[in-house]
Enzyme design. Structure first.
Site, short mmCIF file in Angstrom:
data_model
loop_
_atom_site.label_atom_id
_atom_site.label_comp_id
_atom_site.label_asym_id
_atom_site.label_seq_id
_atom_site.Cartn_x
_atom_site.Cartn_y
_atom_site.Cartn_z
N THR A 9 0.82 -1.21 0.00
CA THR A 9 0.00 0.00 0.00
C THR A 9 0.86 1.27 0.00
O THR A 9 0.33 2.38 -0.05
CB THR A 9 -0.90 0.03 1.26
N VAL A 12 6.50 2.80 -2.76
CA VAL A 12 7.33 1.87 -3.52
C VAL A 12 6.54 0.61 -3.86
O VAL A 12 6.59 0.11 -5.00
CB VAL A 12 8.61 1.49 -2.73
N ARG A 37 -2.96 -2.36 10.02
CA ARG A 37 -3.99 -1.37 9.69
C ARG A 37 -4.68 -1.65 8.36
O ARG A 37 -5.83 -1.28 8.15
CB ARG A 37 -3.37 0.04 9.55
N ARG A 97 21.72 -4.07 3.54
CA ARG A 97 22.61 -3.65 2.43
C ARG A 97 24.08 -3.83 2.72
O ARG A 97 24.84 -4.24 1.85
CB ARG A 97 22.34 -2.18 2.07
N CYS A 126 18.25 4.49 -3.37
CA CYS A 126 17.85 5.02 -4.68
C CYS A 126 18.92 5.93 -5.31
O CYS A 126 19.22 5.82 -6.51
CB CYS A 126 16.53 5.78 -4.56
N GLN A 153 17.15 15.70 -4.25
CA GLN A 153 16.30 14.52 -4.18
C GLN A 153 14.82 14.84 -3.99
O GLN A 153 14.44 15.74 -3.24
CB GLN A 153 16.80 13.59 -3.07
N ARG A 227 17.35 17.45 -0.01
CA ARG A 227 15.94 17.23 -0.39
C ARG A 227 15.39 18.51 -0.99
O ARG A 227 15.54 19.60 -0.41
CB ARG A 227 15.14 16.87 0.87
N HIS A 234 15.21 11.81 -8.60
CA HIS A 234 16.38 12.42 -7.98
C HIS A 234 17.34 12.92 -9.08
O HIS A 234 17.50 12.26 -10.10
CB HIS A 234 17.14 11.40 -7.14
N1 LIG Z 1 10.61 6.03 -1.66
C1 LIG Z 1 11.76 5.68 -2.25
O1 LIG Z 1 12.27 6.28 -3.20
C2 LIG Z 1 12.49 4.50 -1.75
C3 LIG Z 1 13.54 4.06 -2.48
C4 LIG Z 1 14.22 2.94 -2.09
C5 LIG Z 1 13.83 2.29 -0.94
N2 LIG Z 1 12.79 2.74 -0.21
C6 LIG Z 1 12.43 1.99 0.98
O2 LIG Z 1 11.19 1.32 0.79
C7 LIG Z 1 10.49 1.26 2.00
C8 LIG Z 1 9.08 1.84 1.85
O3 LIG Z 1 9.15 3.16 1.37
P1 LIG Z 1 7.86 3.94 0.83
O4 LIG Z 1 8.39 5.19 0.28
O5 LIG Z 1 7.02 3.05 -0.03
O6 LIG Z 1 7.08 4.20 2.23
P2 LIG Z 1 5.52 4.41 2.49
O7 LIG Z 1 4.86 5.03 1.33
O8 LIG Z 1 5.44 5.05 3.81
O9 LIG Z 1 4.93 2.89 2.62
C9 LIG Z 1 5.28 2.01 3.67
C10 LIG Z 1 4.65 0.64 3.43
O10 LIG Z 1 5.09 -0.27 4.46
C11 LIG Z 1 3.95 -0.84 5.11
N3 LIG Z 1 4.26 -1.13 6.52
C12 LIG Z 1 4.62 -0.24 7.47
N4 LIG Z 1 4.81 -0.89 8.64
C13 LIG Z 1 4.58 -2.21 8.41
C14 LIG Z 1 4.61 -3.36 9.21
N5 LIG Z 1 4.93 -3.31 10.51
N6 LIG Z 1 4.30 -4.55 8.64
C15 LIG Z 1 3.96 -4.62 7.33
N7 LIG Z 1 3.92 -3.55 6.51
C16 LIG Z 1 4.23 -2.35 7.04
C17 LIG Z 1 2.88 0.22 4.98
O11 LIG Z 1 1.61 -0.37 5.18
P3 LIG Z 1 0.35 0.54 5.69
O12 LIG Z 1 -0.18 1.24 4.46
O13 LIG Z 1 -0.58 -0.48 6.21
O14 LIG Z 1 0.86 1.48 6.71
C18 LIG Z 1 3.12 0.65 3.52
O15 LIG Z 1 2.61 -0.33 2.64
C19 LIG Z 1 11.36 1.97 3.05
O16 LIG Z 1 12.16 0.98 3.68
C20 LIG Z 1 12.22 2.86 2.20
O17 LIG Z 1 13.45 3.14 2.83
C21 LIG Z 1 12.10 3.82 -0.60
#
Ligand SMILES: NC(=O)c1ccc[n+]([C@@H]2O[C@H](COP(=O)([O-])OP(=O)(O)OC[C@H]3O[C@@H](n4cnc5c(N)ncnc54)[C@H](OP(=O)(O)O)[C@@H]3O)[C@@H](O)[C@H]2O)c1
Length: 329
Positions: A9, A12, A37, A97, A126, A153, A227, A234
């Site tokens: 959800t 990413v 949730r 990593r 990223c 970024q 940022r 980015h």
């Molecule tokens: N954004 C980027 O450019 C990027 C790039 C590389 C890596 N990442 C990494 O990817 C990850 C997610 O980033 P995002 O940007 O997608 O964040 P985000 O939009 O905040 O989404 C977080 C996701 O993780 C789920 N989640 C949170 N706590 C959880 C738990 N305890 N058990 C199971 N699922 C859980 C959330 O579910 P709910 O909706 O239910 O809260 C949601 O689906 C992070 O580790 C980030 O460092 C991000």
């Protein structure tokens, strides 16, 4: 093949589902997973509804592969449990990593190091991914000595909450703050937390991950990560010093021919990479390629890529495709 998408959800996770769909990944079952949730919530994949399930339900359903993007703590706790159940995990968080027993993979650079016993595979940061895709062909030819990088970024790199903060500020609405300061009309020279050496964690990720992915500890990297209020990707200003001199035309040709790289570099027509153009594309765009006139064997360039795609979802799906194509699952 059955796949679990953990964090389905999130920003990413949503992009991963889109990329799996677009690339027609050969899957026969999909298990979207998110936090407690979201259990029961519906997501759509290839026009079909799927219900979000819990971590344990996903393990019990025994998928062959799990793509994780649910934060470092979730990965630390759950990736080993998936791996113990025989499920290969490709993890987007920073949890694994720099673990010496785990591979850190950008397919254009080091997919050939993967073997079937790699059960937790790390997807790099990223800003590092897009940089090493462009560095690799240049390192192979001229041997990189030192890289000085400054980043610009996108807020999408922080997640949903940060995108909401930017748009709330634009609309003049109160709302939760993902950053300590306003982001609209601003530039924050801090990404992630500060470390004892005065650098941020994001900056040190770029330093350490680059060496690990390129398999060369001798490459010196120094980074400043910032940022800015963009959403498409980015951008990076990169200064690269080589061990030997280069011909600028040949260097351009190397980049043009490199997998995953698109050269956009025509100053006469004011053509250069921008987040607006990189948005929702899988490539790494390189432009503003010019000799550094202040010291020998050194080039400047500007590298832009969509952090949610090549910087996260696309890279993870490409690793999965490599595993499938090479019978490593
Ligand atoms: N954004 C980027 O450019 C990027 C790039 C590389 C890596 N990442 C990494 O990817 C990850 C997610 O980033 P995002 O940007 O997608 O964040 P985000 O939009 O905040 O989404 C977080 C996701 O993780 C789920 N989640 C949170 N706590 C959880 C738990 N305890 N058990 C199971 N699922 C859980 C959330 O579910 P709910 O909706 O239910 O809260 C949601 O689906 C992070 O580790 C980030 O460092 C991000």
């Amino acid at each position: 093949m059955k796949i679990a998408v953990v964090g389905a959800t999130g920003l990413v996770g949503t992009k991963m589902l889109q990329v799996l769909e677009e690339r027609n990944f050969p899957l026969t079952g999909l298990l979207p997973v998110a936090s407690e949730r979201s259990i029961g919530k519906e997501i759509t994949f290839k026009g079909k509804p799927y219900k979000v399930v819990s971590m344990q339900d996903a393990i019990d359903a025994r998928p062959q592969l799990a793509l994780f993007s649910a934060g470092g703590d979730t990965s630390k706790e759950w990736a080993p449990r998936f791996a113990e159940a025989g499920i290969t995990v490709i993890d987007n968080s920073s949890a694994w990593r720099m673990d010496p027993s785990k591979k850190l993979v950008v397919p254009e650079v080091n997919a050939q190091t993967l073997v079937a016993s790699d059960k937790i595979i790390a997807n790099p940061n990223c800003s590092t991914i897009q940089m090493v895709v462009a560095l690799k062909p240049l390192h192979d030819r001229y041997k990189i000595k030192r890289v000085v990088v400054s980043t610009y970024q996108s807020v999408t790199g922080t997640g949903k909450a940060a995108v909401d903060q930017l748009y709330n500020e634009r609309a003049g609405k109160e709302g939760p703050m993902a950053y300590k300061y306003p982001i609209d009309l601003n530039a924050l020279p801090q990404i992630d937390v500060f470390l004892d050496n005065g650098y941020t964690k994001e900056e040190m990720k770029m330093v350490n991950e680059t060496k690990k992915i390129m398999g060369d500890e001798s490459i010196r990297v120094t980074a400043t990560t910032v940022r800015i209020p963009t959403v498409g990707g980015h951008s990076e200003s990169v200064n690269i010093e080589f061990g030997e001199d280069f011909d600028l035309g040949e260097l351009r040709d190397l980049l043009s021919g490199a997998p995953g790289v698109v050269v956009q570099d025509d100053p006469a027509q004011q053509i250069y990479p921008m987040p607006l153009w990189a948005h929702d594309k899988d490539d790494v765009f390189v432009g503003r390629i010019r000799r550094d006139e202040t010291q020998p064997n050194t080039v400047n360039m500007w590298i832009v890529s969509d952090n949610l795609r090549k910087g996260a979802a696309t890279n993870a799906v490409q690793i999965a495709e490599y595993l499938v194509q090479n019978g490593l699952l």
